[in-house]
Motif scaffolding. Sequence first.
Motif, PDB file in Angstrom:
ATOM      1  N   TYR A  48       0.845  -1.183   0.000  1.00  0.00           N
ATOM      2  CA  TYR A  48       0.000   0.000   0.000  1.00  0.00           C
ATOM      3  C   TYR A  48       0.887   1.242   0.000  1.00  0.00           C
ATOM      4  O   TYR A  48       1.809   1.341   0.802  1.00  0.00           O
ATOM      5  N   ARG A  49       0.595   2.176  -0.910  1.00  0.00           N
ATOM      6  CA  ARG A  49       1.240   3.482  -0.883  1.00  0.00           C
ATOM      7  C   ARG A  49       0.314   4.369  -0.066  1.00  0.00           C
ATOM      8  O   ARG A  49      -0.804   4.654  -0.461  1.00  0.00           O
ATOM      9  N   VAL A  50       0.805   4.800   1.106  1.00  0.00           N
ATOM     10  CA  VAL A  50      -0.004   5.501   2.098  1.00  0.00           C
ATOM     11  C   VAL A  50       0.566   6.892   2.352  1.00  0.00           C
ATOM     12  O   VAL A  50       1.772   7.048   2.529  1.00  0.00           O
ATOM     13  N   VAL A  51      -0.307   7.876   2.393  1.00  0.00           N
ATOM     14  CA  VAL A  51       0.091   9.214   2.845  1.00  0.00           C
ATOM     15  C   VAL A  51       0.017   9.154   4.367  1.00  0.00           C
ATOM     16  O   VAL A  51      -1.060   9.165   4.954  1.00  0.00           O
ATOM     17  N   ASP A  52       1.191   9.040   5.009  1.00  0.00           N
ATOM     18  CA  ASP A  52       1.228   8.843   6.472  1.00  0.00           C
ATOM     19  C   ASP A  52       1.247  10.189   7.197  1.00  0.00           C
ATOM     20  O   ASP A  52       0.951  11.228   6.614  1.00  0.00           O
ATOM     21  N   ASP A  53       1.567  10.167   8.486  1.00  0.00           N
ATOM     22  CA  ASP A  53       1.512  11.378   9.309  1.00  0.00           C
ATOM     23  C   ASP A  53       2.518  12.451   8.888  1.00  0.00           C
ATOM     24  O   ASP A  53       2.399  13.602   9.292  1.00  0.00           O
ATOM     25  N   SER A  54       3.499  12.082   8.069  1.00  0.00           N
ATOM     26  CA  SER A  54       4.468  13.061   7.576  1.00  0.00           C
ATOM     27  C   SER A  54       3.878  13.921   6.459  1.00  0.00           C
ATOM     28  O   SER A  54       4.441  14.948   6.098  1.00  0.00           O
ATOM     29  N   TYR A  92       3.949   0.713   2.433  1.00  0.00           N
ATOM     30  CA  TYR A  92       3.816  -0.092   3.654  1.00  0.00           C
ATOM     31  C   TYR A  92       3.313  -1.476   3.273  1.00  0.00           C
ATOM     32  O   TYR A  92       2.525  -1.623   2.338  1.00  0.00           O
ATOM     33  N   SER A  93       3.735  -2.462   4.025  1.00  0.00           N
ATOM     34  CA  SER A  93       3.285  -3.833   3.824  1.00  0.00           C
ATOM     35  C   SER A  93       1.761  -3.902   3.939  1.00  0.00           C
ATOM     36  O   SER A  93       1.164  -3.242   4.795  1.00  0.00           O
ATOM     37  N   MET A  94       1.150  -4.734   3.097  1.00  0.00           N
ATOM     38  CA  MET A  94      -0.294  -4.930   3.158  1.00  0.00           C
ATOM     39  C   MET A  94      -0.679  -5.777   4.373  1.00  0.00           C
ATOM     40  O   MET A  94      -1.795  -5.679   4.864  1.00  0.00           O
ATOM     41  N   THR A  95       0.244  -6.604   4.853  1.00  0.00           N
ATOM     42  CA  THR A  95      -0.083  -7.537   5.930  1.00  0.00           C
ATOM     43  C   THR A  95       0.550  -7.206   7.268  1.00  0.00           C
ATOM     44  O   THR A  95       0.062  -7.635   8.305  1.00  0.00           O
ATOM     45  N   ASP A  96       1.649  -6.443   7.269  1.00  0.00           N
ATOM     46  CA  ASP A  96       2.361  -6.150   8.517  1.00  0.00           C
ATOM     47  C   ASP A  96       3.002  -4.768   8.457  1.00  0.00           C
ATOM     48  O   ASP A  96       4.220  -4.645   8.420  1.00  0.00           O
TER      49      ASP A  96
END
Length: 64
Positions: free
Chosen positions: A30-36, A42-46
Amino acid sequence: MKLRYIGPSFGIDGLTDGKIYEAVEEDGMYRVVDDSGEDYLYSMTDPAPLDGSSPGGRWEVIES
């Protein structure tokens, strides 16, 4: 898609427990827009920090 991260929060610019994030699937991750405010893979499972400072958690799909 929208994902909720469930697990230990990590870093000022990482993921926060219970927070919902925008994401897209990319190469089995997953390409995620995180808190930064930036997007990271990020891993899809962990999902966890690369430095091993947190055990990570899991994703709950809110909207696909």
